[in-house]
Design a protein around this motif. Structure first.
Motif, PDB file in Angstrom:
ATOM      1  N   SER A   1       0.855  -1.189   0.000  1.00 23.49           N
ATOM      2  CA  SER A   1       0.000   0.000   0.000  1.00 23.49           C
ATOM      3  C   SER A   1       0.886   1.231   0.000  1.00 23.49           C
ATOM      4  O   SER A   1       2.099   1.126   0.214  1.00 23.49           O
ATOM      5  N   GLY A   2       0.285   2.373  -0.230  1.00 20.69           N
ATOM      6  CA  GLY A   2       1.023   3.628  -0.144  1.00 20.69           C
ATOM      7  C   GLY A   2       1.411   4.245  -1.471  1.00 20.69           C
ATOM      8  O   GLY A   2       1.969   5.348  -1.512  1.00 20.69           O
TER       9      GLY A   2
ATOM     10  N   SER B   1       7.635  15.349  -9.418  1.00 17.48           N
ATOM     11  CA  SER B   1       9.072  15.154  -9.294  1.00 17.48           C
ATOM     12  C   SER B   1       9.609  15.911  -8.076  1.00 17.48           C
ATOM     13  O   SER B   1       9.247  17.058  -7.846  1.00 17.48           O
ATOM     14  N   GLY B   2      10.452  15.234  -7.300  1.00 20.23           N
ATOM     15  CA  GLY B   2      10.982  15.813  -6.076  1.00 20.23           C
ATOM     16  C   GLY B   2      10.180  15.474  -4.839  1.00 20.23           C
ATOM     17  O   GLY B   2      10.636  15.736  -3.716  1.00 20.23           O
ATOM     18  N   GLY B   3       9.020  14.883  -5.032  1.00 22.23           N
ATOM     19  CA  GLY B   3       8.164  14.540  -3.907  1.00 22.23           C
ATOM     20  C   GLY B   3       8.576  13.245  -3.228  1.00 22.23           C
ATOM     21  O   GLY B   3       9.580  12.612  -3.594  1.00 22.23           O
ATOM     22  N   SER B   4       7.767  12.853  -2.246  1.00 23.35           N
ATOM     23  CA  SER B   4       8.056  11.658  -1.451  1.00 23.35           C
ATOM     24  C   SER B   4       6.822  10.781  -1.316  1.00 23.35           C
ATOM     25  O   SER B   4       5.690  11.278  -1.354  1.00 23.35           O
ATOM     26  N   LEU B   5       7.074   9.507  -1.153  1.00 24.87           N
ATOM     27  CA  LEU B   5       6.034   8.538  -0.842  1.00 24.87           C
ATOM     28  C   LEU B   5       6.634   7.494   0.088  1.00 24.87           C
ATOM     29  O   LEU B   5       7.840   7.228   0.030  1.00 24.87           O
TER      30      LEU B   5
ATOM     31  N   THR C   1       5.642  -5.624   9.124  1.00 21.12           N
ATOM     32  CA  THR C   1       5.471  -4.694   8.018  1.00 21.12           C
ATOM     33  C   THR C   1       6.826  -4.209   7.512  1.00 21.12           C
ATOM     34  O   THR C   1       7.714  -3.884   8.308  1.00 21.12           O
ATOM     35  N   LEU C   2       6.929  -4.192   6.203  1.00 27.66           N
ATOM     36  CA  LEU C   2       8.112  -3.703   5.499  1.00 27.66           C
ATOM     37  C   LEU C   2       7.772  -2.348   4.900  1.00 27.66           C
ATOM     38  O   LEU C   2       6.643  -2.131   4.456  1.00 27.66           O
ATOM     39  N   TYR C   3       8.746  -1.438   4.896  1.00 24.80           N
ATOM     40  CA  TYR C   3       8.515  -0.098   4.369  1.00 24.80           C
ATOM     41  C   TYR C   3       9.557   0.268   3.318  1.00 24.80           C
ATOM     42  O   TYR C   3      10.655  -0.277   3.294  1.00 24.80           O
ATOM     43  N   LEU C   4       9.179   1.206   2.484  1.00 26.03           N
ATOM     44  CA  LEU C   4      10.123   1.811   1.550  1.00 26.03           C
ATOM     45  C   LEU C   4       9.823   3.302   1.510  1.00 26.03           C
ATOM     46  O   LEU C   4       8.812   3.721   0.959  1.00 26.03           O
ATOM     47  N   GLN C   5      10.697   4.076   2.130  1.00 23.66           N
ATOM     48  CA  GLN C   5      10.585   5.523   2.086  1.00 23.66           C
ATOM     49  C   GLN C   5      11.286   6.019   0.828  1.00 23.66           C
ATOM     50  O   GLN C   5      12.479   5.746   0.638  1.00 23.66           O
TER      51      GLN C   5
END
Length: 127
Positions: free
Chosen positions: A7-8, A14-18, A78-82
């Motif tokens: 999810s997410g 461009s330049g933003g974050s998720l 839970t695994l994350y990817l910043q």
């Protein structure tokens, strides 16, 4: 039965974050290698990052090094990817996956060694 649910994903400039999340269930091992992969239309699946759930070193693909951070919350399974400083070339379907337990060593996201996969979450970065 191992289940992975990403999810997410979403659309950003461009330049933003998720921050992507991957909720895991049904896995009985206490320590295993998990990874994030991505696949853009017309391209092969690419290993983005890898991490052992029991701690240890992480791996990042050259294209995301310094911009993406993989992490995990073992209590939440839970695994994350910043993902920071996103670029249009980061646009892809992102998948989390679990490596086959028989494979040992460095948690490198080689897709052929990963046996459990989520359905993916789409990330679109506009210029």
């Amino acid at each position: 039965q191992v289940q992975l649910q990403e999810s997410g994903g979403g659309s950003v400039q461009s330049g933003g974050s998720l921050k992507l999340s991957c909720a895991a269930s049904g896995y009985s091992y206490s320590r295993y290698c998990m990874g994030w992969f991505r696949q853009a239309p017309g391209k092969e699946r690419e290993g983005v990052a890898g991490i052992y759930t029991g701690g240890g070193s992480t791996y990042y693909g050259d294209s995301v090094k310094g911009r993406f951070t993989i992490s995990r919350d073992n209590a939440k399974n839970t695994l994350y990817l910043q993902m920071n400083s996103l670029k249009p070339e980061d646009t892809a379907m992102y998948y989390c996956a679990v490596r086959a337990p028989r494979v040992s060593g460095y948690c490198y996201p080689d897709q052929y060694e990963f046996i459990y996969w989520g359905q993916g979450t789409q990330v679109t970065v506009s210029s």
